[in-house]
Write a protein that holds these residues in place. Structure first.
Motif, PDB file in Angstrom:
ATOM      1  N   ASN A  21       0.828  -1.214   0.000  1.00  0.00           N
ATOM      2  CA  ASN A  21       0.000   0.000   0.000  1.00  0.00           C
ATOM      3  C   ASN A  21       0.858   1.259   0.000  1.00  0.00           C
ATOM      4  OD1 ASN A  21      -2.389  -1.465   0.025  1.00  0.00           O
ATOM      5  ND2 ASN A  21      -2.486  -1.497   2.253  1.00  0.00           N
ATOM      6  N   ILE A  22       1.943   1.224   0.743  1.00  0.00           N
ATOM      7  CA  ILE A  22       2.818   2.399   0.806  1.00  0.00           C
ATOM      8  C   ILE A  22       3.543   2.592  -0.514  1.00  0.00           C
ATOM      9  CG2 ILE A  22       4.920   3.321   1.889  1.00  0.00           C
ATOM     10  CD1 ILE A  22       3.792   2.224   4.549  1.00  0.00           C
ATOM     11  N   THR A  23       4.066   1.520  -1.094  1.00  0.00           N
ATOM     12  CA  THR A  23       4.767   1.680  -2.374  1.00  0.00           C
ATOM     13  C   THR A  23       3.809   2.125  -3.472  1.00  0.00           C
ATOM     14  OG1 THR A  23       4.587  -0.705  -2.828  1.00  0.00           O
ATOM     15  CG2 THR A  23       6.650   0.074  -1.851  1.00  0.00           C
ATOM     16  N   GLU A  24       2.559   1.656  -3.428  1.00  0.00           N
ATOM     17  CA  GLU A  24       1.569   2.122  -4.402  1.00  0.00           C
ATOM     18  C   GLU A  24       1.282   3.608  -4.224  1.00  0.00           C
ATOM     19  OE1 GLU A  24      -1.821  -0.448  -3.945  1.00  0.00           O
ATOM     20  OE2 GLU A  24      -0.896  -2.066  -5.114  1.00  0.00           O
ATOM     21  N   GLY A  25       1.196   4.055  -2.966  1.00  0.00           N
ATOM     22  CA  GLY A  25       0.982   5.474  -2.692  1.00  0.00           C
ATOM     23  C   GLY A  25       2.156   6.321  -3.155  1.00  0.00           C
ATOM     24  N   LEU A  26       3.364   5.834  -2.912  1.00  0.00           N
ATOM     25  CA  LEU A  26       4.551   6.560  -3.370  1.00  0.00           C
ATOM     26  C   LEU A  26       4.567   6.648  -4.893  1.00  0.00           C
ATOM     27  CD1 LEU A  26       7.268   5.123  -0.952  1.00  0.00           C
ATOM     28  CD2 LEU A  26       6.325   7.443  -0.947  1.00  0.00           C
ATOM     29  N   MET A  27       4.175   5.556  -5.550  1.00  0.00           N
ATOM     30  CA  MET A  27       4.141   5.564  -7.013  1.00  0.00           C
ATOM     31  C   MET A  27       3.067   6.535  -7.504  1.00  0.00           C
ATOM     32  SD  MET A  27       3.759   2.395  -9.728  1.00  0.00           S
ATOM     33  CE  MET A  27       4.678   1.362  -8.658  1.00  0.00           C
TER      34      MET A  27
END
Length: 140
Positions: A21-27
């Motif tokens: 979820n965090i990496t998707e948000g960063l992307m």
């Protein structure tokens, strides 16, 4: 007063950066690969009145200068390398200790329960297009 001494902690693992979820948000916000998390420890107690000295010493410490990664204007990672020319410190009040203030966005229908922002018909205000309920709230 003796100066602070800093040590880079280079083997620290950041589990939150492995969270999908965090990496998707960063992307989503074009920050994946453009953010770096680093850890340092220091050797003595830091009093509130010492904040500016602490920052100044941190940004002049030889270990910090040789290890602190920053994103260059060309978009590549490099070490800081040179001490800061000027330092300013501003106290950030920490009066909010919960996310309850965001409940208003859900209660008003701006954000869905899953956290997504509700879309709406496009409305132009000057040169700005309002295409979601959150932007409409900011303008009004």
């Amino acid at each position: 007063m003796e100066a602070f001494r800093f040590k880079h902690i280079n083997n620290k693992e950041w589990n939150f950066l492995k969270n999908k979820n965090i990496t998707e948000g960063l992307m989503k916000w074009s920050m994946l690969g453009r953010i770096s998390v680093q850890a340092y420890c220091y050797d003595k107690h830091l009093g509130v009145h010492e904040a500016k000295d602490w920052v100044k010493e941190f940004l002049a410490d030889t270990e910090v200068l040789s290890t602190l990664k920053v994103l260059s204007s060309s978009g590549s990672w490099c070490v800081l390398g040179a001490p800061a020319e000027a330092v300013s410190v501003e106290e950030v009040p920490c009066t909010e200790t919960s996310l309850a203030m965001f409940d208003k966005l859900i209660d008003s229908g701006v954000v869905r329960e899953d956290g997504t922002i509700r879309k709406c018909m496009e409305v132009w205000v000057g040169d700005v297009v309002l295409a979601d309920e959150l932007r409409k709230v900011r303008i009004s």
